[in-house]
Design an enzyme around this catalytic site. Structure first.
Site, PDB file in Angstrom:
ATOM      1  N   TYR A 154     -51.030  15.839 -14.684  1.00 47.55           N
ATOM      2  CA  TYR A 154     -52.347  15.136 -14.444  1.00 47.55           C
ATOM      3  C   TYR A 154     -52.889  15.523 -15.781  1.00 47.55           C
ATOM      4  O   TYR A 154     -53.204  16.556 -16.544  1.00 47.55           O
ATOM      5  CB  TYR A 154     -53.029  16.253 -13.609  1.00 47.55           C
ATOM      6  CG  TYR A 154     -54.364  15.928 -13.268  1.00 47.55           C
ATOM      7  CD1 TYR A 154     -54.734  14.595 -12.438  1.00 47.55           C
ATOM      8  CD2 TYR A 154     -55.465  16.503 -13.621  1.00 47.55           C
ATOM      9  CE1 TYR A 154     -56.136  14.173 -12.262  1.00 47.55           C
ATOM     10  CE2 TYR A 154     -56.913  16.220 -13.388  1.00 47.55           C
ATOM     11  CZ  TYR A 154     -57.089  15.189 -12.826  1.00 47.55           C
ATOM     12  OH  TYR A 154     -58.538  14.953 -12.492  1.00 47.55           O
ATOM     13  N   ASP A 249     -51.421  17.957 -23.630  1.00 49.87           N
ATOM     14  CA  ASP A 249     -52.356  18.432 -22.965  1.00 49.87           C
ATOM     15  C   ASP A 249     -52.690  19.708 -22.643  1.00 49.87           C
ATOM     16  O   ASP A 249     -52.037  20.170 -21.549  1.00 49.87           O
ATOM     17  CB  ASP A 249     -52.719  17.375 -21.759  1.00 49.87           C
ATOM     18  CG  ASP A 249     -53.649  17.483 -20.881  1.00 49.87           C
ATOM     19  OD1 ASP A 249     -54.832  18.405 -21.107  1.00 49.87           O
ATOM     20  OD2 ASP A 249     -54.078  16.792 -19.984  1.00 49.87           O
ATOM     21  N   LYS A 277     -61.639  23.481 -20.165  1.00 48.91           N
ATOM     22  CA  LYS A 277     -61.682  24.810 -19.058  1.00 48.91           C
ATOM     23  C   LYS A 277     -62.019  25.954 -19.915  1.00 48.91           C
ATOM     24  O   LYS A 277     -63.329  26.213 -20.257  1.00 48.91           O
ATOM     25  CB  LYS A 277     -60.010  24.826 -18.494  1.00 48.91           C
ATOM     26  CG  LYS A 277     -60.079  23.374 -17.424  1.00 48.91           C
ATOM     27  CD  LYS A 277     -58.988  23.569 -16.549  1.00 48.91           C
ATOM     28  CE  LYS A 277     -58.885  22.432 -15.721  1.00 48.91           C
ATOM     29  NZ  LYS A 277     -57.751  21.604 -15.620  1.00 48.91           N
TER      30      LYS A 277
HETATM   31  C1  LIG Z   1     -58.109  20.126 -15.541  1.00 44.91           C
HETATM   32  C2  LIG Z   1     -57.493  19.246 -16.414  1.00 44.91           C
HETATM   33  C3  LIG Z   1     -57.574  18.031 -16.935  1.00 44.91           C
HETATM   34  C4  LIG Z   1     -59.143  17.376 -16.629  1.00 44.91           C
HETATM   35  O1  LIG Z   1     -60.161  18.315 -17.032  1.00 44.91           O
HETATM   36  P1  LIG Z   1     -61.593  17.794 -16.455  1.00 44.91           P
HETATM   37  O2  LIG Z   1     -62.644  18.844 -16.917  1.00 44.91           O
HETATM   38  O3  LIG Z   1     -61.435  18.310 -14.994  1.00 44.91           O
HETATM   39  O4  LIG Z   1     -61.590  16.506 -16.714  1.00 44.91           O
HETATM   40  C5  LIG Z   1     -57.005  17.320 -17.764  1.00 44.91           C
HETATM   41  N1  LIG Z   1     -55.533  17.839 -17.998  1.00 44.91           N
HETATM   42  C6  LIG Z   1     -55.228  18.919 -17.766  1.00 44.91           C
HETATM   43  C7  LIG Z   1     -53.728  19.344 -18.031  1.00 44.91           C
HETATM   44  C8  LIG Z   1     -56.043  19.780 -16.748  1.00 44.91           C
HETATM   45  O5  LIG Z   1     -55.632  20.792 -16.347  1.00 44.91           O
END
Ligand SMILES: *Cc1c(COP(=O)(O)O)cnc(C)c1O
Length: 440
Positions: A154, A249, A277
């Protein structure tokens, strides 16, 4: 510390405050929520009044030990003193100027000091925005169109990555959401996590048009699935061989696996890193980082556009900075990591004794239990798990004052506020919950 069970909270009488709010919410918010997983709690989501340390307190008066932690950001728990102090100090000065502040420089310096692959940073407002910017940068840098992602990873709610594998014969993906055009999804190729052969196969036919391979170095949005030995290193080699960039990511792994994220933990460097985050201390944030040659393509230096009213928002920046200061200077990681390890072992013990098929996957400060036989190494093996049984565990735990995500395909997170007392109390509730699972 003793956790008091609030039996009344689940009796339907005290829950009525949440249920009333949910009814109101349903009229004006889609599904009563602003992000879909929040609606997965049955029969309706509890509404939260406040959080402190490892606990959240619902409007119905229930205290919950929290292993969701805002889906990852709160590595120090709720409302940690040092972050509250810095935020309060700064908020009195005003909070938005359309001009730079010293705080964003300080946070960027920290990130650069922790990630050797990052020399410059651009702050945006969410992980998804960071990913969108990283992909645009990779395309601008390589002048290629396609990206390769992994089934089950994701990367935020953005078109290019809301894509799943297409037909077995085709390498290109199909939209995993309505509203994403087929034409967009076709630019995203899909391979299998932990399977370098699947990557090599796609790259052999499409590699010359692939701008970037994007991966969650630990798959953490499909439960928790660590990379196999050699997988990330193999991706590094394949990306180099075909002249594609490697995007890690690290929105969730960054500062969860330690100060240098997954890159330091596994010893593999990315070309472009996305963060989010934790680096906002629980306030909205995202960031893209890379070496100068790549980052200097971004506006205002270069032709790849990015801008944002709230980019580098001072309150997110100071909360992130305060959080990282604590991570650097205290034993916060030791506590959060021990908690995750003890929890993983404890869950494993309880389930082994009960004879329920299960797998517990763990990396520092993150874990998940899957109700299945054999290992969980990708979307397919994860998909074999008994998601109904997981949901029942979630429900039994909630009755007993413990909050884990209401979906098999999320992670359990720990924080530096999850001291051993809190974890042992949790394990007692897990033991009782598993007994209840067996009684049907
Ligand atoms: C949470 C997350 C996202 C998205 O971040 P948002 O701040 O919710 O847009 C993208 N990549 C990873 C790996 C994530 O855990």
């Amino acid at each position: 510390m003793k956790i008091k069970l609030n039996d009344m909270a689940t009796s339907g009488i005290l829950m009525s405050e949440s249920s009333k709010l949910y009814e109101e919410a349903m009229k004006v918010l889609v599904g009563g929520v602003n992000s879909p997983v929040r609606a997965a709690i049955r029969p309706y989501p509890f509404f939260v009044r406040e959080g402190k340390g490892p606990y959240i307190f619902t409007v119905d008066g229930q205290r919950l030990i929290d292993y969701v932690l805002g889906y990852g950001p709160l590595i120090l728990g709720h409302a940690p003193e040092p972050v509250v102090k810095r935020v309060m100090e700064y908020i009195n000065r005003g909070w938005l100027y359309g001009a730079p502040t010293e705080i964003e420089v300080a946070l960027a310096k920290k990130i650069v000091s922790h990630f050797p692959s990052i020399k410059k940073v651009r702050f945006v407002n969410s992980g998804g925005e960071a990913v969108a910017t990283a992909i645009r940068l990779a395309r601008g840098y390589t002048k290629r169109r396609k990206i390769l992602k992994f089934e089950g990873c994701y990367h935020g709610a953005i078109d290019y990555v809301l894509v799943k594998a297409g037909s077995a014969a085709a390498h290109f993906g199909t939209p995993s959401s309505a509203g994403v055009p087929e034409d967009v999804a076709k630019l995203t190729l899909v391979a299998r996590y932990n399977d370098l052969d699947s990557v090599e196969r796609v790259m052999r036919s499409e590699g010359n048009d692939v701008a970037a391979i994007i991966v969650e170095p630990v798959m953490a949005n499909y439960g928790v699935i660590p990379p196999r030995e050699g997988f990330l290193k193999g991706l590094r080699e394949i990306a180099d061989k075909y002249g594609a960039l490697l995007i890690f990511d690290e929105v969730v792994t960054g500062y969860r696996l330690g100060l240098g994220g997954a890159q330091r933990y596994y010893g593999v460097s990315a070309d472009i890193t996305t963060l989010g985050k934790i680096i906002g201390g629980g306030f909205p944030v995202g960031a893209v980082g890379a070496r100068d040659e790549i980052m200097d393509l971004l506006s205002p230096r270069g032709p790849v556009f990015n801008a944002g009213t709230f980019n580098g928002h001072p309150i997110s920046m100071i909360a992130g900075l305060a959080t990282i200061d604590v991570l650097e200077t205290t034993n916060a990681y030791d506590i959060a990591i021990s908690a995750s390890r003890r929890l993983a072992e404890g869950i494993n013990d309880v389930l082994s004794r009960s004879g329920i098929d299960h797998v517990v996957n763990w990396v520092p400060t993150m874990l998940q239990v899957f109700f299945t036989k054999g290992e969980v190494i990708d979307h397919e093996t994860a998909g074999k798990s008994d998601t109904k049984l997981y949901l029942r565990l979630h429900e039994e735990l909630l009755k007993r004052g413990v909050f884990i995500a209401p979906s098999q395909f999320e992670a359990m997170f720990t924080s530096s506020s999850h001291t051993s007392d809190v974890v042992e109390e949790t394990l007692r509730q897990i033991e009782d919950s598993v007994k209840a699972l067996k009684q049907v």
